[in-house]
Design an enzyme around this catalytic site. Sequence first.
Site, PDB file in Angstrom:
ATOM      1  CB  SER A  82      -0.890  -0.001   1.247  1.00  0.00           C
ATOM      2  OG  SER A  82      -1.512   1.243   1.443  1.00  0.00           O
ATOM      3  CE  LYS A  85      -1.548  -4.458   3.326  1.00  0.00           C
ATOM      4  NZ  LYS A  85      -1.715  -5.799   2.730  1.00  0.00           N
ATOM      5  CE1 TYR A 103      -3.796  -2.123   5.285  1.00  0.00           C
ATOM      6  CE2 TYR A 103      -3.366   0.154   4.639  1.00  0.00           C
ATOM      7  CZ  TYR A 103      -3.598  -1.170   4.302  1.00  0.00           C
ATOM      8  OH  TYR A 103      -3.609  -1.542   2.965  1.00  0.00           O
TER       9      TYR A 103
END
Length: 372
Positions: A157, A185, A181
């Site tokens: 991402s 990643k 989050y």
Amino acid sequence: KANKKPPLTGWFFAVSKWYNDVSIIYKTMQKKKKTILVTGGAGYIGSHTIAELILAGYDVVSVDNFSNSSAKTFTRLTKLTGKKVKNYPIDLCDYKKIKKTFPGKKFDGIIHFAAWKAVGESVEKPLAYYENNLGSLVGALHIAKLCHTNQFIFSSSCAVYDPKETPPYTEDSKCAPASPYGMTKFLGEMLLRDYTTNTPHFSSVSLRYFNPAGAHPTCIIGEEAKKKTENLVPIIIKAVKTKKPFTIFGKDYETNDGTCVRDYIHVSDVAKAHVAALAHVDSKEAAQYEVFNIGTGVGVTVQEMVRAFESVNTLKVPFVYGPRRAGDMAAVYANTKKAEKKLGWKPEYSLADIMKTAWEWGQMSAKNTRKK
């Protein structure tokens, strides 16, 4: 008479052509299709990638425990592609289950999507996000090891980038994730890089995509999740359907109209990037581990997104302005030259396509819900 063919000449050529045609068909049938394992196959991007893989001639197997997706997605994929996709409904963090399920199976490549992706939720539940997102990646790599799979594509991402960097972001831009989050990643990329460089004959790619949106052009599959979405386009659609305004957070950023800028890319373009990455990782030109940005390279403001939806669908979107939201960056968009050059990939769909397919999918999925 001088041009008259000798007896059997026409027959000979006919038989020769038939033999050549049969030989080509036979060789095609003998050539074994590659089988790709897609984790999170019932999810938004996973399902669209399965559709593109089948179109490209791959056989596909899925792993999805439906923690944030629906088994009905596979029924829709069958309708779309004419193929049934086998799914293993297991949790990738359950390594004992993995060791019981996958020995003896063969996959030519693995595309790993299975992860939770809500930035806000990750702030509220960081431990759960680290456990799930990193644990599922470890599980997918266990499958790769058990099945002797040497090609791996990781769903990363743009959330890995430092918000203080100036866009457009290149693959060399500084990484300093602003959310748990994003950190899962980034750490996932590091984990995959370390595993790749220390595993002979193993190659992998991390795809950092920006803001996937829209639905498949047929509108048979689209964005559907059990959890509350944070994605702008579904929020716009909900506001139109309920006639309740949504909030645009901040109107005083240094952008064209004061609202945040993001790089919105059609989900089918993202799916095709994964097919291109598979072909690349199987080529001689590929490095053992590589990273690519997947976006359009064009920044669009939130207000411009609203106007685009209204224009394409001739509908009015109710919204109000609110204060800036903590953690939001003014502008995030990609430099995609590396993907264009090395993967031979470019976005095909427009912003209008995103808005048209998203709305049509929203209408179709609503009809299906009402039929129950």
